[in-house]
Design a protein around this motif. Structure first.
Motif, PDB file in Angstrom:
ATOM      1  N   VAL A  29      54.401   2.425 -21.846  1.00  0.00           N
ATOM      2  CA  VAL A  29      55.278   2.916 -22.912  1.00  0.00           C
ATOM      3  C   VAL A  29      56.567   3.384 -22.256  1.00  0.00           C
ATOM      4  CG1 VAL A  29      55.642   4.758 -24.595  1.00  0.00           C
ATOM      5  CG2 VAL A  29      53.451   3.555 -24.521  1.00  0.00           C
ATOM      6  N   ILE A  30      57.681   2.937 -22.789  1.00  0.00           N
ATOM      7  CA  ILE A  30      58.987   3.412 -22.333  1.00  0.00           C
ATOM      8  C   ILE A  30      59.438   4.489 -23.304  1.00  0.00           C
ATOM      9  CG2 ILE A  30      61.410   2.775 -21.997  1.00  0.00           C
ATOM     10  CD1 ILE A  30      60.441   0.066 -20.999  1.00  0.00           C
ATOM     11  N   ASN A  31      59.715   5.668 -22.755  1.00  0.00           N
ATOM     12  CA  ASN A  31      59.983   6.848 -23.561  1.00  0.00           C
ATOM     13  C   ASN A  31      61.453   7.263 -23.473  1.00  0.00           C
ATOM     14  OD1 ASN A  31      59.179   8.973 -25.229  1.00  0.00           O
ATOM     15  ND2 ASN A  31      58.787  10.339 -23.511  1.00  0.00           N
ATOM     16  N   LYS A  32      61.911   7.954 -24.513  1.00  0.00           N
ATOM     17  CA  LYS A  32      63.250   8.562 -24.568  1.00  0.00           C
ATOM     18  C   LYS A  32      64.372   7.530 -24.509  1.00  0.00           C
ATOM     19  CE  LYS A  32      61.394  12.582 -22.068  1.00  0.00           C
ATOM     20  NZ  LYS A  32      61.563  13.491 -20.912  1.00  0.00           N
ATOM     21  N   PHE A  33      64.215   6.424 -25.244  1.00  0.00           N
ATOM     22  CA  PHE A  33      65.218   5.361 -25.239  1.00  0.00           C
ATOM     23  C   PHE A  33      66.355   5.692 -26.202  1.00  0.00           C
ATOM     24  CE2 PHE A  33      66.826   1.319 -27.018  1.00  0.00           C
ATOM     25  CZ  PHE A  33      67.412   0.830 -25.861  1.00  0.00           C
ATOM     26  N   ARG A  34      67.573   5.510 -25.718  1.00  0.00           N
ATOM     27  CA  ARG A  34      68.761   5.647 -26.561  1.00  0.00           C
ATOM     28  C   ARG A  34      69.507   4.308 -26.528  1.00  0.00           C
ATOM     29  NH1 ARG A  34      70.638  11.640 -25.780  1.00  0.00           N
ATOM     30  NH2 ARG A  34      69.284  12.415 -24.139  1.00  0.00           N
ATOM     31  N   GLY A  35      70.020   3.870 -27.649  1.00  0.00           N
ATOM     32  CA  GLY A  35      70.873   2.687 -27.621  1.00  0.00           C
ATOM     33  C   GLY A  35      70.304   1.490 -28.344  1.00  0.00           C
ATOM     34  N   ASP A  36      70.809   0.340 -27.966  1.00  0.00           N
ATOM     35  CA  ASP A  36      70.515  -0.926 -28.641  1.00  0.00           C
ATOM     36  C   ASP A  36      69.291  -1.576 -27.981  1.00  0.00           C
ATOM     37  OD1 ASP A  36      70.454  -3.460 -29.714  1.00  0.00           O
ATOM     38  OD2 ASP A  36      72.601  -3.830 -29.470  1.00  0.00           O
ATOM     39  N   LEU A  37      68.213  -1.703 -28.742  1.00  0.00           N
ATOM     40  CA  LEU A  37      66.971  -2.250 -28.205  1.00  0.00           C
ATOM     41  C   LEU A  37      67.143  -3.698 -27.754  1.00  0.00           C
ATOM     42  CD1 LEU A  37      64.004  -1.612 -27.625  1.00  0.00           C
ATOM     43  CD2 LEU A  37      63.454  -2.404 -29.935  1.00  0.00           C
ATOM     44  N   SER A  38      68.055  -4.424 -28.372  1.00  0.00           N
ATOM     45  CA  SER A  38      68.252  -5.828 -27.987  1.00  0.00           C
ATOM     46  C   SER A  38      68.752  -5.942 -26.548  1.00  0.00           C
ATOM     47  CB  SER A  38      69.243  -6.506 -28.937  1.00  0.00           C
ATOM     48  OG  SER A  38      70.542  -5.947 -28.810  1.00  0.00           O
ATOM     49  N   LEU A  39      69.475  -4.922 -26.078  1.00  0.00           N
ATOM     50  CA  LEU A  39      69.957  -4.940 -24.694  1.00  0.00           C
ATOM     51  C   LEU A  39      68.833  -4.672 -23.699  1.00  0.00           C
ATOM     52  CD1 LEU A  39      73.337  -2.997 -25.131  1.00  0.00           C
ATOM     53  CD2 LEU A  39      72.973  -5.472 -25.019  1.00  0.00           C
ATOM     54  N   LEU A  40      67.761  -4.020 -24.183  1.00  0.00           N
ATOM     55  CA  LEU A  40      66.611  -3.743 -23.324  1.00  0.00           C
ATOM     56  C   LEU A  40      65.623  -4.904 -23.294  1.00  0.00           C
ATOM     57  CD1 LEU A  40      65.255  -1.490 -21.578  1.00  0.00           C
ATOM     58  CD2 LEU A  40      64.095  -0.728 -23.671  1.00  0.00           C
ATOM     59  N   LYS A  41      65.691  -5.760 -24.310  1.00  0.00           N
ATOM     60  CA  LYS A  41      64.680  -6.810 -24.475  1.00  0.00           C
ATOM     61  C   LYS A  41      64.513  -7.703 -23.241  1.00  0.00           C
ATOM     62  CE  LYS A  41      61.853  -9.168 -27.256  1.00  0.00           C
ATOM     63  NZ  LYS A  41      61.494 -10.317 -26.437  1.00  0.00           N
ATOM     64  N   PRO A  42      65.569  -8.146 -22.559  1.00  0.00           N
ATOM     65  CA  PRO A  42      65.350  -8.965 -21.361  1.00  0.00           C
ATOM     66  C   PRO A  42      64.545  -8.238 -20.290  1.00  0.00           C
ATOM     67  CG  PRO A  42      67.623  -9.146 -22.089  1.00  0.00           C
ATOM     68  CD  PRO A  42      67.003  -8.044 -22.901  1.00  0.00           C
ATOM     69  N   GLY A  43      64.755  -6.935 -20.164  1.00  0.00           N
ATOM     70  CA  GLY A  43      63.984  -6.151 -19.204  1.00  0.00           C
ATOM     71  C   GLY A  43      62.522  -6.057 -19.588  1.00  0.00           C
ATOM     72  N   LEU A  44      62.258  -5.909 -20.873  1.00  0.00           N
ATOM     73  CA  LEU A  44      60.873  -5.854 -21.347  1.00  0.00           C
ATOM     74  C   LEU A  44      60.153  -7.173 -21.071  1.00  0.00           C
ATOM     75  CD1 LEU A  44      61.386  -4.081 -24.822  1.00  0.00           C
ATOM     76  CD2 LEU A  44      60.992  -3.035 -22.584  1.00  0.00           C
ATOM     77  N   ASP A  45      60.861  -8.282 -21.356  1.00  0.00           N
ATOM     78  CA  ASP A  45      60.268  -9.595 -21.106  1.00  0.00           C
ATOM     79  C   ASP A  45      59.989  -9.785 -19.617  1.00  0.00           C
ATOM     80  OD1 ASP A  45      60.456 -10.119 -23.799  1.00  0.00           O
ATOM     81  OD2 ASP A  45      62.341 -11.245 -23.628  1.00  0.00           O
ATOM     82  N   TRP A  46      60.954  -9.386 -18.774  1.00  0.00           N
ATOM     83  CA  TRP A  46      60.762  -9.503 -17.323  1.00  0.00           C
ATOM     84  C   TRP A  46      59.563  -8.686 -16.877  1.00  0.00           C
ATOM     85  CZ3 TRP A  46      60.479  -5.640 -13.750  1.00  0.00           C
ATOM     86  CH2 TRP A  46      60.409  -6.042 -12.398  1.00  0.00           C
ATOM     87  N   PHE A  47      59.447  -7.447 -17.379  1.00  0.00           N
ATOM     88  CA  PHE A  47      58.344  -6.575 -16.963  1.00  0.00           C
ATOM     89  C   PHE A  47      57.002  -7.203 -17.315  1.00  0.00           C
ATOM     90  CE2 PHE A  47      55.136  -3.405 -17.819  1.00  0.00           C
ATOM     91  CZ  PHE A  47      55.159  -2.647 -16.667  1.00  0.00           C
ATOM     92  N   GLU A  48      56.867  -7.711 -18.530  1.00  0.00           N
ATOM     93  CA  GLU A  48      55.588  -8.292 -18.956  1.00  0.00           C
ATOM     94  C   GLU A  48      55.251  -9.539 -18.137  1.00  0.00           C
ATOM     95  OE1 GLU A  48      55.268  -6.741 -23.566  1.00  0.00           O
ATOM     96  OE2 GLU A  48      55.843  -8.823 -23.198  1.00  0.00           O
ATOM     97  N   ASP A  49      56.273 -10.331 -17.837  1.00  0.00           N
ATOM     98  CA  ASP A  49      56.043 -11.534 -17.037  1.00  0.00           C
ATOM     99  C   ASP A  49      55.681 -11.178 -15.594  1.00  0.00           C
ATOM    100  OD1 ASP A  49      56.229 -14.505 -16.673  1.00  0.00           O
ATOM    101  OD2 ASP A  49      57.808 -13.905 -15.276  1.00  0.00           O
ATOM    102  N   TYR A  50      56.343 -10.163 -15.045  1.00  0.00           N
ATOM    103  CA  TYR A  50      56.145  -9.794 -13.639  1.00  0.00           C
ATOM    104  C   TYR A  50      54.812  -9.098 -13.412  1.00  0.00           C
ATOM    105  CZ  TYR A  50      57.186  -7.845  -9.012  1.00  0.00           C
ATOM    106  OH  TYR A  50      57.154  -7.515  -7.680  1.00  0.00           O
ATOM    107  N   THR A  51      54.414  -8.236 -14.333  1.00  0.00           N
ATOM    108  CA  THR A  51      53.200  -7.423 -14.138  1.00  0.00           C
ATOM    109  C   THR A  51      51.985  -7.974 -14.864  1.00  0.00           C
ATOM    110  OG1 THR A  51      53.624  -5.970 -16.038  1.00  0.00           O
ATOM    111  CG2 THR A  51      54.614  -5.344 -13.916  1.00  0.00           C
ATOM    112  N   GLY A  52      52.203  -8.778 -15.885  1.00  0.00           N
ATOM    113  CA  GLY A  52      51.083  -9.255 -16.691  1.00  0.00           C
ATOM    114  C   GLY A  52      50.578  -8.211 -17.667  1.00  0.00           C
ATOM    115  N   LEU A  53      51.303  -7.094 -17.808  1.00  0.00           N
ATOM    116  CA  LEU A  53      50.915  -6.027 -18.724  1.00  0.00           C
ATOM    117  C   LEU A  53      51.878  -5.958 -19.903  1.00  0.00           C
ATOM    118  CD1 LEU A  53      50.062  -3.102 -16.265  1.00  0.00           C
ATOM    119  CD2 LEU A  53      48.445  -4.324 -17.724  1.00  0.00           C
ATOM    120  N   PRO A  54      51.380  -5.636 -21.086  1.00  0.00           N
ATOM    121  CA  PRO A  54      52.265  -5.535 -22.242  1.00  0.00           C
ATOM    122  C   PRO A  54      53.024  -4.199 -22.273  1.00  0.00           C
ATOM    123  CG  PRO A  54      50.031  -5.023 -22.905  1.00  0.00           C
ATOM    124  CD  PRO A  54      49.960  -5.449 -21.455  1.00  0.00           C
ATOM    125  N   VAL A  55      54.223  -4.251 -22.840  1.00  0.00           N
ATOM    126  CA  VAL A  55      54.921  -3.021 -23.202  1.00  0.00           C
ATOM    127  C   VAL A  55      54.378  -2.616 -24.570  1.00  0.00           C
ATOM    128  CG1 VAL A  55      57.132  -1.944 -23.724  1.00  0.00           C
ATOM    129  CG2 VAL A  55      56.975  -3.642 -21.877  1.00  0.00           C
TER     130      VAL A  55
END
Length: 504
Positions: free
Chosen positions: A197-223
């Motif tokens: 879980v990513i906590n205390k997010f401020r801003g535009d979620l669409s700008l975070l989306k590439p990072g979320l996709d990278w994390f799931e691909d790299y670790t094999g774990l879901p956000v």
């Protein structure tokens, strides 16, 4: 009833938001109809909570129990560590002081006993609740401590609980901290982590989306979710790390300026939370003369090492400035617990209960008050009445202290008349100086209303009546938190994983 289904929340570091996520899950499960309990095997905090039977646990677990709609018990936090000085802490076991220990001694001597306490406490909760929300501490990747840790993966193994890992994006480097934590976990422990879980997010979620996709691909774990930054959440903070969020400067837009003295070992600072929710009050935590200024009210909160904190504010010159404001400017002052003890003439610790300092001169604002620390700790829920500005007001609170305070009635009166016939605290004849052992005194709505209107009157401001109920505000906050967090979490996947782990 089948044994309760557990879920554990761990973090990449302290103050990542574990306590808030646990609080939210407790209320989410409650509102789904499950009998739910929080659990933290070992908590290190100076903010504590008193159970209905007069036992002391971590304040966060008490608040989480409130969110779950149940009375708190010591099984929810069997071990509480209260730091008293460098490398030394008071160990509280099932709500009662056990002994003071050095960090190394605790790890070597207490480990097996602590492990047994934790197993027994968790087993009792598991037998009586349908959902158990477990909170870790610090980080599970403390590789220097993991061989004898009692609060993270060792507890997940005891409970056979799936683990949610929380990272704080507001501090920066959230992907590095999440990936780094996972990499440092033992492979067996890493398999327990069902997602992050990513906590205390401020801003535009669409700008975070590439990072979320990278994390799931790299670790094999879901956000499992991205929780937005929640401003002005009316739920108590876990520990003194949260003090960094609070202002120290005066807000000119607020009618009332309230200064809380923030000494190094401040405890139960959440006593002032009800004042922070009032629209006309600006509550500041101050450490220096420059920050103090000329407030409308000074509050001396509790302390885990009152003599050392008193010596500290004397050394910093804060003590002299406080005395001057009270005596020359007629600034009202309220001391709670350790702060009450500081208001007196002397404070003695002849047996070294808190520190190596035997005696310190108090602020002298209650001239004939003297306090001696003893090894007997009073932990109790209390209630009584006070007479303030001619009005009799019923109040409740809780006491956690090891001192005995005595004074004659020459300068004032007893502040609270207890229902058991005893008394508590001091109030000066002019009502400007108050000392009490009652933590939670400002949660009493009528008392808070009267004292704030008194401060307003001193400034020529009109009264504000019918202030909000603090308890109602707290309930609204629990519900709001649960709704917000649930809307940003994949609760379906979390519950599926909880059921799957219990089958294995």
């Amino acid at each position: 009833m089948d044994k309760g289904l557990p879920i554990m929340v761990q973090g990449t570091h302290s103050d990542a938001g574990k306590s808030i996520v646990v609080t939210a899950l407790c209320r989410i499960f409650k509102e789904k109809g499950y009998k739910t309990a929080p659990f933290k095997s070992q908590n290190m905090a100076l903010n504590s909570y008193i159970t209905v039977d007069g036992k002391e646990i971590g304040r966060a677990q008490g608040v989480q129990a409130e969110a779950a709609g149940i009375p708190a018990t010591t099984y929810m936090n069997p071990i509480l560590i209260k730091p008293t000085g460098e490398y030394k802490s008071q160990i509280v076991v099932h709500g009662k002081p056990y002994k003071n220990m050095q960090a190394g001694q605790y790890r070597q001597v207490f480990y097996n006993e602590g492990l047994s306490l934790i197993k027994d406490s968790y087993a009792r909760l598991s037998e009586n609740f349908e959902r158990i929300v477990i909170e870790g501490a610090g980080s599970p990747a403390e590789v220097n401590l993991n061989d004898r840790e009692l609060v993270n993966m060792s507890v997940a193994n005891i409970a056979n609980a799936p683990v949610i890992l929380v990272g704080d994006i507001d501090k920066g480097g959230v992907f590095a901290s999440l990936v780094g934590t996972l990499q440092l976990l033992d492979p067996v422990d890493r398999k327990r982590v069902i997602g992050v879980v990513i906590n205390k997010f401020r801003g535009d979620l669409s700008l975070l989306k590439p990072g979320l996709d990278w994390f799931e691909d790299y670790t094999g774990l879901p956000v499992l979710g991205v929780i937005p930054f929640i401003d002005k959440l009316n739920i108590e903070a876990e520990d003194s790390l949260a003090l960094e969020q609070y202002s120290s400067r005066k807000n000119q837009e607020k009618d009332l300026d309230i200064a809380v003295i923030s000494y190094p070992r401040i405890s139960n600072f959440t006593d002032v939370d009800p004042l922070m929710r009032e629209p006309d009050c600006h509550v500041r935590f101050v450490r220096t003369n420059e920050e103090l200024g000329k407030p409308d009210l000074i509050i001396l909160p509790g302390s885990k090492n009152t003599l050392e904190d008193l010596a500290h504010i004397r050394k910093e010159g804060l003590a002299e400035e406080i005395i001057s404001l009270v005596k020359e400017n007629k600034t009202p002052i309220i001391g709670i617990c350790g702060g009450y003890q500081m208001l007196g003439q002397t404070l003695a610790d002849p047996d070294g209960i808190e520190s190596g300092i035997e005696k310190v001169e108090g602020l002298g604002l209650i001239g004939n008050l003297s306090t001696t620390l003893t090894d007997k700790k009073r932990t109790v829920l209390s209630e009584g009445v006070i007479i303030y500005r001619g009005e009799t007001i019923a109040v409740t609170g809780y006491e956690i202290h090891m001192g005995v305070s005595q004074f004659s009635d020459e300068q004032g009166d007893r502040f609270v008349q207890l229902i058991d016939g005893g008394t508590d605290g001091f109030i000066s004849i002019d009502g400007r100086t108050i000392g009490t052992y009652f933590h939670g005194i400002f949660e009493n709505d009528r008392f808070r209303e009267v004292i704030l209107n008194d401060l307003r009157g001193r400034k020529g401001l009109p009264e504000i009546n019918d202030r909000v109920s603090f308890q109602a505000l707290k309930e609204q906050s629990f519900h709001h938190l649960a709704q917000l967090v649930e809307s940003h979490l994949n609760m379906e996947l979390i519950e599926d994983k909880m059921a799957l782990f219990q089958k294995n």
